[in-house]
Design an enzyme around this catalytic site. Structure first.
Site, mmCIF file in Angstrom:
data_model
loop_
_atom_site.group_PDB
_atom_site.id
_atom_site.type_symbol
_atom_site.label_atom_id
_atom_site.label_comp_id
_atom_site.label_asym_id
_atom_site.label_seq_id
_atom_site.Cartn_x
_atom_site.Cartn_y
_atom_site.Cartn_z
ATOM 1 N N GLU A 63 0.815 -1.200 0.000
ATOM 2 C CA GLU A 63 0.000 0.000 0.000
ATOM 3 C C GLU A 63 0.858 1.262 0.000
ATOM 4 O O GLU A 63 1.988 1.262 0.474
ATOM 5 C CB GLU A 63 -0.913 0.006 1.235
ATOM 6 N N CYS B 135 3.305 8.532 0.907
ATOM 7 C CA CYS B 135 3.931 7.619 1.856
ATOM 8 C C CYS B 135 4.052 6.269 1.163
ATOM 9 O O CYS B 135 3.037 5.689 0.763
ATOM 10 C CB CYS B 135 3.040 7.528 3.094
ATOM 11 N N CYS C 233 6.986 -7.075 6.748
ATOM 12 C CA CYS C 233 8.046 -6.520 7.575
ATOM 13 C C CYS C 233 8.430 -7.570 8.602
ATOM 14 O O CYS C 233 7.586 -8.355 9.049
ATOM 15 C CB CYS C 233 7.521 -5.272 8.285
ATOM 16 N N CYS D 184 7.072 -4.980 15.439
ATOM 17 C CA CYS D 184 6.541 -4.013 16.419
ATOM 18 C C CYS D 184 5.088 -4.377 16.740
ATOM 19 O O CYS D 184 4.273 -4.577 15.835
ATOM 20 C CB CYS D 184 6.598 -2.591 15.863
ATOM 21 N N CYS E 207 1.887 -2.422 15.324
ATOM 22 C CA CYS E 207 1.842 -2.119 13.887
ATOM 23 C C CYS E 207 1.229 -3.253 13.070
ATOM 24 O O CYS E 207 1.647 -4.409 13.177
ATOM 25 C CB CYS E 207 3.263 -1.848 13.403
ATOM 26 N N CYS F 257 -0.735 5.867 10.189
ATOM 27 C CA CYS F 257 0.492 5.174 10.583
ATOM 28 C C CYS F 257 0.182 3.837 11.217
ATOM 29 O O CYS F 257 -0.642 3.747 12.121
ATOM 30 C CB CYS F 257 1.263 5.983 11.617
HETATM 31 N N1 SAH Z 1 9.725 0.571 9.723
HETATM 32 C C1 SAH Z 1 9.839 1.990 9.735
HETATM 33 C C2 SAH Z 1 8.876 2.619 8.799
HETATM 34 C C3 SAH Z 1 7.423 2.540 9.226
HETATM 35 S S1 SAH Z 1 6.962 4.162 9.534
HETATM 36 C C4 SAH Z 1 9.713 2.489 11.156
HETATM 37 O O1 SAH Z 1 9.455 1.688 12.021
HETATM 38 O O2 SAH Z 1 9.958 3.668 11.406
HETATM 39 C C5 SAH Z 1 5.488 4.043 10.291
HETATM 40 C C6 SAH Z 1 5.462 4.793 11.597
HETATM 41 O O3 SAH Z 1 4.215 4.533 12.213
HETATM 42 C C7 SAH Z 1 6.522 4.303 12.561
HETATM 43 O O4 SAH Z 1 6.943 5.342 13.391
HETATM 44 C C8 SAH Z 1 5.730 3.294 13.344
HETATM 45 O O5 SAH Z 1 6.357 2.983 14.554
HETATM 46 C C9 SAH Z 1 4.433 4.028 13.504
HETATM 47 N N2 SAH Z 1 3.322 3.169 13.876
HETATM 48 C C10 SAH Z 1 3.198 1.847 13.686
HETATM 49 N N3 SAH Z 1 2.035 1.404 14.172
HETATM 50 C C11 SAH Z 1 1.406 2.486 14.685
HETATM 51 C C12 SAH Z 1 0.148 2.658 15.305
HETATM 52 N N4 SAH Z 1 -0.691 1.657 15.513
HETATM 53 N N5 SAH Z 1 -0.165 3.922 15.691
HETATM 54 C C13 SAH Z 1 0.664 4.956 15.461
HETATM 55 N N6 SAH Z 1 1.845 4.834 14.872
HETATM 56 C C14 SAH Z 1 2.223 3.607 14.495
#
Ligand code: SAH
Length: 345
Positions: A93, A106, A113, A117, A120, A334
């Site tokens: 996406e 974006c 991945c 985390c 996510c 995000c």
């Molecule tokens: N892998 C990279 C790129 C992903 S960026 C990274 O981790 O930075 C996406 C951003 O959204 C990251 O900061 C991630 O931690 C954040 N993110 C992931 N899940 C989220 C959620 N449920 N709510 C808010 N931010 C989230």
């Protein structure tokens, strides 16, 4: 013989290929422009090349394209989410957001991945493969064609961990910002990482103009390790050391992302601990009220609490903003992106 991916090659590498094929160098630039400025999808369209050369190229190379499989538009703010289908049938996406200063895209950097985390959605179904440079470029080119206009900002914050796909991401950035391509300045690019310290150090060496964002999401190791497995590999001291060195080496301030999760990392004591760890880095903290992902159970706190957290950081000398939310009705925020067509929005 399997064909190779011409659109992923930097101009220099195409030149080297052409020299090997006994072709004059200037042909490399012609081809590069067809690929990245005019964005053709067949060699037949490269009308200023001799016909035999077009045939030769066609035997050796393919030109990548991706297809918009699904396109969702937010009825709240006009944000567009694309589900792109890749040549091998995998999907990723990308999200296009409209700001006053232009359109921002974006993009995803991997199919899935492997960072794990817990908050996510992008990591839930695991990792399949890295995206090629051409696939990342096509995320941008295809969105521009759909928009019938220019994407002025690109953020590597979609599915995947960009520093876990280092070489392809570097080739992507070089082609994206090249004058013979769409010439998008790296000043308008942000790369976000969950904190791969080796990758941050390797990136510092490149001295690029882009903005580095680091997903921190916690003020200490014990909280961070619970939600981000990467913290067991590189702890916060190592990570913040690498960030300080990055700032020193490149002169570019780092932006830290901090998803506020109710009852986990959003207490006043956490703001205080965070501020003390970031002091002296000229850092900027981007607060993200955690977005709901059905499988995780994490919740966000009340708006007043989020604003108080921000105000406290500011009082302690850390520049902090609360991220504006776009596309929440189409699961485009995000941490909500997935590699499958699972939403019913
Ligand atoms: N892998 C990279 C790129 C992903 S960026 C990274 O981790 O930075 C996406 C951003 O959204 C990251 O900061 C991630 O931690 C954040 N993110 C992931 N899940 C989220 C959620 N449920 N709510 C808010 N931010 C989230």
């Amino acid at each position: 013989m399997e064909k190779s991916d011409l659109k992923s090659l930097t101009e220099q590498r195409i030149e080297a290929e052409f020299v090997r094929m006994g072709q004059p160098k200037f042909r490399a630039r012609q081809v590069y422009r067809w690929l990245h400025q005019k964005q053709v999808s067949t060699f037949a369209e490269m009308t200023d090349l001799p016909t035999p050369l077009r045939g030769q190229l066609d035997e050796k190379f393919y030109i990548n394209t991706i297809r918009i499989k699904k396109r969702l538009v937010s009825s709240i703010d006009g944000t567009v989410k694309y589900l792109y289908e890749l040549r091998d049938g995998n999907c990723v996406e990308a999200v296009r957001m409209q700001y006053k200063h232009g359109a921002s895209l974006c993009i995803s950097t991997q199919v899935g991945c492997r960072m794990g985390c817990r908050f996510c959605a992008s990591t839930l179904a695991g990792w399949v493969r890295n995206l090629t440079a051409s696939e990342m470029l096509d995320e941008v080119y295809t969105a521009q064609q759909d928009l019938r206009g220019r994407i002025s900002n690109v953020v590597l914050m979609g599915i995947g961990e960009p520093l876990d796909n280092f070489d392809n991401v570097m080739a992507f950035l070089e082609i994206l910002s090249s004058r013979e391509g769409i010439n998008l300045s790296l000043r308008h690019v942000s790369l976000s990482t969950c904190g791969l310290v080796d990758g941050i150090r390797a990136l510092a060496e490149k001295k690029l103009q882009l903005t580095l964002s680091v997903s921190l999401h916690a003020p200490n190791d014990s909280i961070r390790s619970q939600s981000m497995p990467v913290n067991q590999r590189y702890n916060m001291d190592d990570l913040l050391d690498a960030c300080r060195d990055y700032f020193e080496q490149t002169g570019r301030r780092i932006s830290f992302e901090y998803a506020l999760i109710a009852g986990v990392n959003d207490a006043p004591a956490h703001a205080e601990e965070l501020a003390s760890r970031l002091s002296g880095m000229g850092a900027h903290v981007n607060l993200i009220p955690v977005n709901p992902v059905a499988e995780t159970g994490y919740r966000r706190g009340k708006r007043a609490g989020i604003e108080a957290f921000q105000a406290q950081l500011e009082r302690l000398g850390v520049n902090a903003t609360i991220r504006r939310e776009l596309g929440t009705d189409i699961a485009a925020a995000c941490g909500q992106l997935r590699r499958q067509d699972t939403e019913t929005a």
